[in-house]
Design a protein around this motif. Structure first.
Motif, mmCIF file in Angstrom:
data_model
loop_
_atom_site.group_PDB
_atom_site.id
_atom_site.type_symbol
_atom_site.label_atom_id
_atom_site.label_comp_id
_atom_site.label_asym_id
_atom_site.label_seq_id
_atom_site.Cartn_x
_atom_site.Cartn_y
_atom_site.Cartn_z
ATOM 1 N N LYS A 1 -2.488 2.834 4.968
ATOM 2 C CA LYS A 1 -1.807 3.062 3.707
ATOM 3 C C LYS A 1 -0.647 4.024 3.935
ATOM 4 N N TYR A 2 0.460 3.794 3.232
ATOM 5 C CA TYR A 2 1.605 4.695 3.329
ATOM 6 C C TYR A 2 1.461 5.782 2.268
ATOM 7 N N GLU A 3 1.062 6.964 2.725
ATOM 8 C CA GLU A 3 0.736 8.057 1.807
ATOM 9 C C GLU A 3 1.954 8.856 1.347
ATOM 10 N N ASN A 4 3.017 8.901 2.175
ATOM 11 C CA ASN A 4 4.144 9.779 1.867
ATOM 12 C C ASN A 4 5.479 9.033 1.962
ATOM 13 N N ARG B 1 0.821 -1.212 0.000
ATOM 14 C CA ARG B 1 0.000 0.000 0.000
ATOM 15 C C ARG B 1 0.853 1.259 0.000
#
Length: 281
Positions: free
Chosen positions: A102-105, A59
């Motif tokens: 979720k890994y957004e950055n 993710r």
């Protein structure tokens, strides 16, 4: 050396990464390593897509397009004034100790290191490694877990510039090299271990398989034991930095090395691939 960090060009000494980056905390780091030719990368789209597919499992979305990565690689080369080895590195990025949905950055870095140019057709020796390649369940290609096994294996090799170590699996099947995929040929047939053995599915490996078939060779991907390679006429390895490298011998078993006809045809085809990549601009 200049690097590219989250869209900015930064000197390597000025790069700062948070200790709360989940790449550091939990080993969620994935990468592709390759070399440039006049600032261009052979099969870059295939490498980028492979990395994105792996990131999706965790993710993570790389917040840059292929074109942006391509342009940044070219600019790094232009600023340094020479071709180099590039590592496109993506780690999960800053978070607290908990695992997010979720890994957004993610942290995205293009590392650049000097390229030691090696004369084409220079042979290497090979040796069987005592360190065994872990199964697919025990490791993940292109992650830090996979690399740890390679480091242990590297300790067995006196000089990696002249020798490549060949892994076996825990069941004794041929796997891959420390930095490469393995091929051998006999009676006009090209053999290479199946990815089911836990090897890295190299982009140059896949190119070699497709090109060999296009040239009319039969290619067999399967599980093999040592004596099947040791009975071959020729042997070579592939990776994104050294391209295709002929193997002269493994222990007391000798091969045709740079004179291997299948190696020669595939190597020439790869040179033509490089030429076309540079011409496309």
């Amino acid at each position: 050396m200049l690097c590219w960090v989250n869209g900015q060009y930064v000197d390597e000494k000025e790069i700062l990464i948070s200790p709360f980056d989940h790449g550091f905390l939990y080993g969620l780091v994935f990468y592709e390593t390759f070399r440039t030719y006049n600032g261009k990368v052979v099969l870059l789209e295939e490498r980028f897509n492979r990395l994105c597919s792996l990131l999706n499992l965790y993710r993570m979305n790389i917040p840059y397009t292929l074109k942006e990565i391509q342009e940044s690689i070219y600019e790094l080369t232009r600023r340094s004034g020479e071709d180099s080895i590039i590592r496109l590195n993506v780690s999960a990025g800053y978070n607290d100790l908990s695992i997010p949905y979720k890994y957004e950055n993610p942290t995205v870095i293009l590392f650049q290191t000097p390229l030691v140019k090696r004369k084409r057709n220079t042979e290497k020796r090979a040796q069987w490694l005592q360190t065994r390649r872990a199964s697919l369940e025990e490791q993940h290609c292109f992650s830090t877990n996979y690399f740890r096994t390679n480091i242990l294996a590297q300790f067995e090799i006196e000089d990696s510039t002249t020798t490549e170590g060949f892994f076996l699996t825990s069941k004794g099947f041929i796997a891959d090299g420390i930095t490469s995929n393995i091929f051998w040929a006999r009676d006009g047939i090209l053999y290479t271990p199946s990815i089911s053995t836990g090897i890295k599915p190299g982009i140059t490996r896949q190119w070699s398989i497709l090109m060999a078939r296009r040239l009319g060779y039969r290619v067999v991907e399967d599980v093999f034991i040592k004596k099947e390679l040791e009975s071959a006429y020729e042997c070579f390895i592939t990776n994104s930095i050294e391209e295709l490298v002929p193997i002269s011998n493994i222990g007391k078993v000798h091969f045709l090395g740079e004179n291997g006809p299948m190696y020669q045809r595939l190597h020439q085809a790869y040179i033509e691939e490089i030429i076309q990549t540079v011409k496309r601009g």
